[in-house]
Design a protein around this motif. Structure first.
Motif, PDB file in Angstrom:
ATOM      1  N   LYS A  40     -20.734   4.967  37.267  1.00  0.00           N
ATOM      2  CA  LYS A  40     -20.683   3.468  36.912  1.00  0.00           C
ATOM      3  C   LYS A  40     -22.275   2.995  36.582  1.00  0.00           C
ATOM      4  CE  LYS A  40     -18.790  -0.508  35.951  1.00  0.00           C
ATOM      5  NZ  LYS A  40     -19.786  -1.323  35.478  1.00  0.00           N
ATOM      6  N   GLU A  41     -23.161   3.455  37.315  1.00  0.00           N
ATOM      7  CA  GLU A  41     -24.689   3.194  37.159  1.00  0.00           C
ATOM      8  C   GLU A  41     -25.031   3.722  35.787  1.00  0.00           C
ATOM      9  OE1 GLU A  41     -28.864   3.285  39.622  1.00  0.00           O
ATOM     10  OE2 GLU A  41     -27.033   4.534  40.338  1.00  0.00           O
ATOM     11  N   LEU A  42     -24.672   5.093  35.636  1.00  0.00           N
ATOM     12  CA  LEU A  42     -25.192   5.773  34.286  1.00  0.00           C
ATOM     13  C   LEU A  42     -24.445   4.955  33.158  1.00  0.00           C
ATOM     14  CD1 LEU A  42     -26.435   8.388  33.376  1.00  0.00           C
ATOM     15  CD2 LEU A  42     -24.153   9.392  33.315  1.00  0.00           C
ATOM     16  N   GLU A  43     -23.242   4.540  33.141  1.00  0.00           N
ATOM     17  CA  GLU A  43     -22.887   3.967  32.221  1.00  0.00           C
ATOM     18  C   GLU A  43     -23.450   2.654  31.908  1.00  0.00           C
ATOM     19  OE1 GLU A  43     -18.601   3.391  33.438  1.00  0.00           O
ATOM     20  OE2 GLU A  43     -18.171   5.529  32.613  1.00  0.00           O
ATOM     21  N   ALA A  61     -18.053   7.278  19.422  1.00  0.00           N
ATOM     22  CA  ALA A  61     -17.405   5.868  19.971  1.00  0.00           C
ATOM     23  C   ALA A  61     -18.541   5.041  20.923  1.00  0.00           C
ATOM     24  CB  ALA A  61     -16.395   6.262  20.937  1.00  0.00           C
ATOM     25  N   LEU A  62     -19.325   5.647  21.814  1.00  0.00           N
ATOM     26  CA  LEU A  62     -20.393   5.117  22.474  1.00  0.00           C
ATOM     27  C   LEU A  62     -21.641   4.608  21.602  1.00  0.00           C
ATOM     28  CD1 LEU A  62     -20.319   7.029  25.788  1.00  0.00           C
ATOM     29  CD2 LEU A  62     -19.702   4.717  25.617  1.00  0.00           C
ATOM     30  N   ARG A  63     -21.794   5.665  20.876  1.00  0.00           N
ATOM     31  CA  ARG A  63     -23.068   5.144  19.789  1.00  0.00           C
ATOM     32  C   ARG A  63     -22.890   4.090  19.077  1.00  0.00           C
ATOM     33  NH1 ARG A  63     -28.063   7.114  20.666  1.00  0.00           N
ATOM     34  NH2 ARG A  63     -27.439   9.268  20.742  1.00  0.00           N
ATOM     35  N   PHE A  64     -21.650   3.858  18.254  1.00  0.00           N
ATOM     36  CA  PHE A  64     -21.192   2.638  17.737  1.00  0.00           C
ATOM     37  C   PHE A  64     -21.294   1.571  18.515  1.00  0.00           C
ATOM     38  CE2 PHE A  64     -18.378   5.556  14.811  1.00  0.00           C
ATOM     39  CZ  PHE A  64     -19.682   5.911  14.060  1.00  0.00           C
ATOM     40  N   GLU A  65     -20.653   1.646  19.770  1.00  0.00           N
ATOM     41  CA  GLU A  65     -20.692   0.637  20.631  1.00  0.00           C
ATOM     42  C   GLU A  65     -22.135   0.116  21.125  1.00  0.00           C
ATOM     43  OE1 GLU A  65     -19.525  -0.310  25.294  1.00  0.00           O
ATOM     44  OE2 GLU A  65     -18.617   1.135  24.347  1.00  0.00           O
ATOM     45  N   TYR A  66     -23.145   0.850  21.188  1.00  0.00           N
ATOM     46  CA  TYR A  66     -24.448   0.942  21.828  1.00  0.00           C
ATOM     47  C   TYR A  66     -25.486   0.297  20.625  1.00  0.00           C
ATOM     48  CZ  TYR A  66     -23.421   3.181  25.844  1.00  0.00           C
ATOM     49  OH  TYR A  66     -22.879   3.901  27.254  1.00  0.00           O
ATOM     50  N   THR A  67     -24.792   0.454  19.284  1.00  0.00           N
ATOM     51  CA  THR A  67     -25.710   0.139  18.385  1.00  0.00           C
ATOM     52  C   THR A  67     -25.460  -0.929  17.427  1.00  0.00           C
ATOM     53  OG1 THR A  67     -26.330   2.700  18.036  1.00  0.00           O
ATOM     54  CG2 THR A  67     -26.925   1.454  16.175  1.00  0.00           C
ATOM     55  N   LEU A  68     -24.031  -0.921  17.173  1.00  0.00           N
ATOM     56  CA  LEU A  68     -23.680  -2.197  16.144  1.00  0.00           C
ATOM     57  C   LEU A  68     -22.846  -3.302  16.903  1.00  0.00           C
ATOM     58  CD1 LEU A  68     -21.367   0.456  13.937  1.00  0.00           C
ATOM     59  CD2 LEU A  68     -23.573  -0.724  13.385  1.00  0.00           C
ATOM     60  N   ASP A 128     -21.267  14.464  16.380  1.00  0.00           N
ATOM     61  CA  ASP A 128     -20.992  14.716  17.952  1.00  0.00           C
ATOM     62  C   ASP A 128     -21.087  16.203  18.269  1.00  0.00           C
ATOM     63  OD1 ASP A 128     -19.630  14.615  20.368  1.00  0.00           O
ATOM     64  OD2 ASP A 128     -17.674  13.900  19.655  1.00  0.00           O
ATOM     65  N   PHE A 129     -22.043  16.197  19.187  1.00  0.00           N
ATOM     66  CA  PHE A 129     -22.582  17.623  19.464  1.00  0.00           C
ATOM     67  C   PHE A 129     -21.289  18.366  20.248  1.00  0.00           C
ATOM     68  CE2 PHE A 129     -24.684  21.009  22.014  1.00  0.00           C
ATOM     69  CZ  PHE A 129     -25.236  21.757  20.956  1.00  0.00           C
TER      70      PHE A 129
END
Length: 285
Positions: A40-43, A61-68, A128-129
């Motif tokens: 949870k702390e990492l997220e 999914a996370l990259r879009f959420e963090y960027t847009l 996505d690696f």
């Protein structure tokens, strides 16, 4: 049925199910410093280690959420021949694709979305690696070109987040042909007067580095990202010399003029907004 069986059946109705408290769900071992971090702390920290600032790899999914900004639209994945060479090594290529899709919930290694960053229109592609090492094949090349076309249609910049081990060997020469295809697509952006921004994340190697990863109008990288063409061991064996410490890390490339900036994940969204705003104003002028 014995009285003991009746008691067991009755107890099964009232005894609560065991709660999963395994360490896999609660803790994550940092690959940078080796310390255990609460998931949870990492997220909450954008998947960056709070102890050593190691940037964990994340998917589209996370990259879009963090960027847009909220309300972005993920673009459809273009359809391409899935196994044009009928390739088989220890497994069939089609089976490897199925396994990668099951593991990542992605169709292929590049996803694209259109939306806004702090109110500024952009189209964003994310590799996505986790999907076959982010390898570049027909699907990745086609998704890249479609992303560029979407940016031209929306009259906005195209931003690519790279994370790849190179070309996809199972597609042979068809994979290598995506290098010139992506280069031509970038020229289409330039002809339209639109910016192309490359954000290099860990790792960016092989044919992706040799093509669209290093052709940005602005080159940005995350801290500690591995960036290169061939592996360090291969280079050392070829030139028979010991390479400097951190030779292929983002900070070394920044010092030697290969990158414009290295930005922490927490700063990346604001940085992209500033760059898009500046380049958009410059293009309008």
């Amino acid at each position: 049925m014995s009285w003991l069986s009746n008691v067991r059946n009755a107890l099964s109705l009232v005894v609560p199910k065991k709660i999963d408290t395994s360490t896999d769900n609660l803790w994550h071992k940092c690959k940078g410093c080796g310390q255990m971090v609460f998931v949870k702390e990492l997220e909450d920290n954008l998947h960056v280690c709070p102890h050593c600032d190691f940037h964990e790899r994340i998917g589209p999914a996370l990259r879009f959420e963090y960027t847009l900004d909220p309300g972005y639209t993920v673009l459809p994945i273009p359809k391409v021949p899935e196994d044009p060479l009928k390739f088989r090594d220890t497994k069939r290529y089609s089976d490897r694709l199925k396994a990668a899709r099951a593991a990542t919930d992605e169709i292929d290694a590049l996803a694209t979305a259109k939306g806004k960053i702090e109110g500024l229109k952009v189209v964003v592609g994310v590799q996505d690696f986790a999907f076959m090492g982010g390898s570049m094949g027909l699907a990745v090349g086609e998704a890249f070109v479609r992303g560029v076309e979407a940016a031209i249609a929306e009259n906005c910049p195209y931003i690519i987040f790279t994370a790849a081990g190179g070309a996809r060997m199972q597609e042979g020469i068809l994979s290598l042909m995506q290098m010139p295809r992506s280069t031509v697509a970038i020229q289409m952006l330039h002809d339209a007067g639109l910016p192309y921004i490359a954000v290099l994340t860990d790792p960016t190697t092989g044919g992706v580095t040799a093509s669209y990863a290093m052709l940005g109008d602005v080159q940005i990288a995350e801290p500690g990202a591995l960036i290169g063409f061939a592996g360090q061991r291969v280079i050392e064996q070829t030139i028979r010399e010991k390479l400097p410490e951190g030779f292929q890390r983002a900070e070394y490339l920044l010092e030697h003029g290969m990158l414009d900036m290295v930005k922490h994940r927490k700063e990346l969204r604001a940085t992209l907004a500033s760059v898009v705003d500046f380049l958009g104003a410059k293009a309008a002028a």
